[in-house]
Design a protein around this motif. Structure first.
Motif, PDB file in Angstrom:
ATOM      1  N   VAL A  34      46.164 -15.854   3.894  1.00 34.66           N
ATOM      2  CA  VAL A  34      45.912 -14.424   3.717  1.00 34.66           C
ATOM      3  C   VAL A  34      45.726 -14.099   2.235  1.00 34.66           C
ATOM      4  CG1 VAL A  34      46.754 -12.096   4.218  1.00 34.66           C
ATOM      5  CG2 VAL A  34      47.375 -13.990   5.729  1.00 34.66           C
ATOM      6  N   SER A  35      44.910 -13.078   1.965  1.00 36.05           N
ATOM      7  CA  SER A  35      44.718 -12.582   0.603  1.00 36.05           C
ATOM      8  C   SER A  35      44.951 -11.073   0.581  1.00 36.05           C
ATOM      9  CB  SER A  35      43.304 -12.890   0.106  1.00 36.05           C
ATOM     10  OG  SER A  35      42.350 -12.227   0.925  1.00 36.05           O
ATOM     11  N   SER A  36      45.152 -10.548  -0.621  1.00 35.04           N
ATOM     12  CA  SER A  36      45.458  -9.131  -0.788  1.00 35.04           C
ATOM     13  C   SER A  36      44.654  -8.550  -1.923  1.00 35.04           C
ATOM     14  CB  SER A  36      46.964  -8.960  -1.065  1.00 35.04           C
ATOM     15  OG  SER A  36      47.275  -7.623  -1.420  1.00 35.04           O
ATOM     16  N   GLY A  37      44.081  -7.362  -1.721  1.00 37.22           N
ATOM     17  CA  GLY A  37      43.349  -6.695  -2.795  1.00 37.22           C
ATOM     18  C   GLY A  37      42.608  -5.482  -2.283  1.00 37.22           C
ATOM     19  N   GLY A  38      42.623  -4.402  -3.061  1.00 37.78           N
ATOM     20  CA  GLY A  38      42.060  -3.138  -2.620  1.00 37.78           C
ATOM     21  C   GLY A  38      40.546  -3.110  -2.559  1.00 37.78           C
ATOM     22  N   LEU A  39      40.039  -1.987  -2.058  1.00 34.12           N
ATOM     23  CA  LEU A  39      38.601  -1.737  -1.938  1.00 34.12           C
ATOM     24  C   LEU A  39      38.259  -0.531  -2.798  1.00 34.12           C
ATOM     25  CD1 LEU A  39      35.787  -2.031  -0.659  1.00 34.12           C
ATOM     26  CD2 LEU A  39      36.624  -0.678   1.281  1.00 34.12           C
ATOM     27  N   ARG A  40      37.380  -0.733  -3.769  1.00 31.95           N
ATOM     28  CA  ARG A  40      36.974   0.367  -4.639  1.00 31.95           C
ATOM     29  C   ARG A  40      35.550   0.801  -4.337  1.00 31.95           C
ATOM     30  NH1 ARG A  40      36.781  -1.016 -10.811  1.00 31.95           N
ATOM     31  NH2 ARG A  40      39.008  -0.943 -10.396  1.00 31.95           N
ATOM     32  N   MET A  41      35.245   2.038  -4.693  1.00 32.92           N
ATOM     33  CA  MET A  41      33.882   2.544  -4.558  1.00 32.92           C
ATOM     34  C   MET A  41      33.533   3.306  -5.833  1.00 32.92           C
ATOM     35  SD  MET A  41      32.212   5.209  -1.763  1.00 32.92           S
ATOM     36  CE  MET A  41      32.071   4.029  -0.405  1.00 32.92           C
ATOM     37  N   ARG A  42      32.515   2.811  -6.525  1.00 30.73           N
ATOM     38  CA  ARG A  42      32.016   3.524  -7.710  1.00 30.73           C
ATOM     39  C   ARG A  42      30.573   3.133  -7.951  1.00 30.73           C
ATOM     40  NH1 ARG A  42      31.060   1.495 -12.640  1.00 30.73           N
ATOM     41  NH2 ARG A  42      31.449  -0.726 -12.960  1.00 30.73           N
ATOM     42  N   LYS A  43      29.805   4.070  -8.471  1.00 28.83           N
ATOM     43  CA  LYS A  43      28.424   3.776  -8.820  1.00 28.83           C
ATOM     44  C   LYS A  43      28.407   2.778  -9.958  1.00 28.83           C
ATOM     45  CE  LYS A  43      24.014   4.373  -8.314  1.00 28.83           C
ATOM     46  NZ  LYS A  43      23.377   3.869  -7.064  1.00 28.83           N
ATOM     47  N   GLY A  44      27.668   1.693  -9.798  1.00 26.63           N
ATOM     48  CA  GLY A  44      27.589   0.668 -10.823  1.00 26.63           C
ATOM     49  C   GLY A  44      28.498  -0.519 -10.591  1.00 26.63           C
ATOM     50  N   CYS A  45      29.269  -0.504  -9.516  1.00 29.39           N
ATOM     51  CA  CYS A  45      30.152  -1.635  -9.206  1.00 29.39           C
ATOM     52  C   CYS A  45      29.307  -2.899  -9.002  1.00 29.39           C
ATOM     53  CB  CYS A  45      30.958  -1.333  -7.946  1.00 29.39           C
ATOM     54  SG  CYS A  45      32.181  -2.586  -7.525  1.00 29.39           S
ATOM     55  N   GLY A 115      43.197  -1.923   0.945  1.00 29.47           N
ATOM     56  CA  GLY A 115      43.668  -0.544   0.922  1.00 29.47           C
ATOM     57  C   GLY A 115      42.928   0.228  -0.148  1.00 29.47           C
ATOM     58  N   GLU A 116      43.473   1.390  -0.496  1.00 26.53           N
ATOM     59  CA  GLU A 116      42.805   2.259  -1.458  1.00 26.53           C
ATOM     60  C   GLU A 116      42.708   1.625  -2.841  1.00 26.53           C
ATOM     61  OE1 GLU A 116      44.855   5.781  -2.777  1.00 26.53           O
ATOM     62  OE2 GLU A 116      46.781   4.955  -2.223  1.00 26.53           O
ATOM     63  N   ASP A 117      41.677   2.030  -3.543  1.00 28.32           N
ATOM     64  CA  ASP A 117      41.494   1.645  -4.935  1.00 28.32           C
ATOM     65  C   ASP A 117      40.631   2.734  -5.557  1.00 28.32           C
ATOM     66  OD1 ASP A 117      40.118  -0.227  -7.256  1.00 28.32           O
ATOM     67  OD2 ASP A 117      42.063  -0.993  -6.665  1.00 28.32           O
ATOM     68  N   LEU A 118      40.092   2.475  -6.721  1.00 30.83           N
ATOM     69  CA  LEU A 118      39.299   3.452  -7.444  1.00 30.83           C
ATOM     70  C   LEU A 118      38.234   4.095  -6.554  1.00 30.83           C
ATOM     71  CD1 LEU A 118      38.519   4.682 -10.245  1.00 30.83           C
ATOM     72  CD2 LEU A 118      36.915   2.784 -10.468  1.00 30.83           C
ATOM     73  N   GLY A 119      38.245   5.415  -6.473  1.00 35.56           N
ATOM     74  CA  GLY A 119      37.238   6.152  -5.718  1.00 35.56           C
ATOM     75  C   GLY A 119      37.546   6.371  -4.263  1.00 35.56           C
ATOM     76  N   LEU A 124      41.336   8.125   3.637  1.00 38.71           N
ATOM     77  CA  LEU A 124      39.912   7.932   3.915  1.00 38.71           C
ATOM     78  C   LEU A 124      39.630   6.503   4.362  1.00 38.71           C
ATOM     79  CD1 LEU A 124      37.183   9.486   3.706  1.00 38.71           C
ATOM     80  CD2 LEU A 124      36.879   8.377   1.486  1.00 38.71           C
ATOM     81  N   VAL A 125      40.245   5.530   3.703  1.00 40.85           N
ATOM     82  CA  VAL A 125      40.057   4.128   4.082  1.00 40.85           C
ATOM     83  C   VAL A 125      40.565   3.902   5.507  1.00 40.85           C
ATOM     84  CG1 VAL A 125      40.718   1.743   3.581  1.00 40.85           C
ATOM     85  CG2 VAL A 125      40.171   3.295   1.706  1.00 40.85           C
ATOM     86  N   ASP A 126      41.717   4.460   5.834  1.00 38.80           N
ATOM     87  CA  ASP A 126      42.277   4.292   7.182  1.00 38.80           C
ATOM     88  C   ASP A 126      41.364   4.913   8.238  1.00 38.80           C
ATOM     89  OD1 ASP A 126      44.488   2.907   6.309  1.00 38.80           O
ATOM     90  OD2 ASP A 126      45.795   4.662   6.231  1.00 38.80           O
TER      91      ASP A 126
END
Length: 399
Positions: A34-45, A115-119, A124-126
């Motif tokens: 298993v791995s762990s790390g959030g999901l971000r959304m931003r223009k330019g990612c 889970g949540e991250d920048l943006g 909302l993610v859930d």
């Protein structure tokens, strides 16, 4: 980053068939599958950005691994990260998020907890995850739990806890950033009262950090959001600003007092403050604008906010950078401490555990930096490098 592997275990690029938007998933490492790390959304990612963040998550997990702690139920996982190249304010953003999660559903179900991250906020993610057909964004870890039903109830109860109108899940990371800052002040013999703070960002991480530092007696003199910088040399009313935020952390200017000043967006960098907290976006401090910084410490509440060339110049000027892989790691750790049962759904218990763990970690990093004559970031890398082989021997490289 330690060279524990030549390349990420998984690196993929997704293209939305509706909008052409790009999304990325990088799984740097698996522990127990298993791995762990959030999901971000931003223009330019970009894929490179997500790769760096995934490597950082591997470090965060490793730094919270204690081979001698036989009582801990949470065993750190591998590192991963997701990113979507889209403005979260775009009306099409939610649909993009749902389609991204639907396309990557096999990874979320089996190897990537997120889970949540920048943006992106957790609610909302859930909601998007449910629409994408997922049981949970952390369901990949369920097979590792002793009692899945009880663990899920505990985490759900914890997310329902609020303190002063803000959710415990939003406060956990900021509590860790604040405690890291206080640990650095204490080691330097600097009193909390009268120490000034300037922050970029008043969202989940920045807002919580501002609250905890203010409660500890520090004075928040500047805060930047998308509209500009709000400043007051005598101190801002942090609670009033938090109450006036929108969903993206922007402060309604009608809540400002007459003595509060509205300054340009980059004014937070040069604020007359001992502590500078970039808590919003990556790459905020570069080789040029670092010259404006007058603070003694830069505390990386955001992920990768200080570019390497900027950090080298800051170090030359005697400014200490407390790295993101250390100070903002409590957000991720709190999820797992709660899910695995190291802490219950109680704010004070969570804060005590976060403060104790973060102070131990920061002290260890700063002691290593002093002993090796290096930066705190290099010391954190060295500690992670020491721990990764131990984790590999115990759990295997890929689970």
């Amino acid at each position: 980053m330690p060279s524990h592997s030549p390349a990420p275990l998984i690196s993929l690029t997704w293209t939305d068939h509706v909008t052409g938007t790009k999304g990325y998933l990088v799984v740097d490492r698996l522990v127990r599958g298993v791995s762990s790390g959030g999901l971000r959304m931003r223009k330019g990612c970009t894929l490179a950005e997500v790769t760096g963040l995934a490597q950082g998550m591997t470090m965060k997990e490793a730094l919270h691994f204690d081979a001698d702690d036989t009582l801990a139920r949470y065993v750190p996982l591998g590192g991963a990260k997701g990113g979507i190249d889209c403005d979260p304010r775009d009306p099409a953003a939610y649909g993009v998020l749902v389609r991204f999660l639907r396309a990557l559903r096999p990874y979320v179900e089996n190897v990537w907890t997120t889970g949540e991250d920048l943006g992106l906020g957790q609610d909302l993610v859930d909601r998007a995850a449910e629409e994408a057909g997922l049981v949970s964004t952390v369901q990949a870890v369920y097979p590792l739990l002793e009692d899945e039903r009880e663990a899920r109830r505990r985490l759900s109860d914890a997310f329902a806890v609020t303190v002063g109108g803000i959710g415990l899940d939003e406060l956990a990371g900021g509590c860790g950033v604040a405690e890291s800052t206080l640990a650095a002040l204490d080691r330097a013999g600097v009193a909390h009262s009268g120490t000034r703070v300037s922050l970029q960002g008043l969202g989940t991480m920045g807002g919580a950090t501002a609250r905890f530092l203010s409660e500890a007696g520090l004075t928040v003199v500047a805060v930047a959001d998308v509209k500009g910088t709000i400043a007051n040399p005598a101190g801002l009313d942090v609670e009033a600003l938090l109450a006036a935020r929108d969903a993206h952390g922007a402060v309604e200017r009608g809540a400002l007092r007459a003595e509060d000043q509205e300054l340009p967006g980059d004014a937070w960098l040069g604020a007359d403050a001992e502590i500078l907290v970039p808590a919003a976006v990556s790459y905020a401090v570069d080789a040029v604008n670092q010259a404006s910084i007058r603070a003694r410490w830069v505390v990386e509440a955001a992920n990768m906010p200080v570019l390497p060339e900027a950090e080298a110049l800051l170090v030359e000027r005697g400014i200490t950078v407390l790295p993101d892989v250390v100070v903002n790691s409590a957000t991720n750790a709190w999820w797992w401490w709660t899910l695995f049962g190291d802490v219950g759904p109680d704010a004070e218990e969570a804060f005590r555990h976060i403060r104790r763990s973060m102070r131990i970690l920061v002290d260890r990093v700063l002691e290593r930096a002093a002993a090796d004559g290096c930066t705190p970031r290099a010391a954190a890398h060295a500690l992670a490098t020491d721990r990764l082989p131990v984790m590999a021997d115990r759990f295997g490289w890929y689970g």
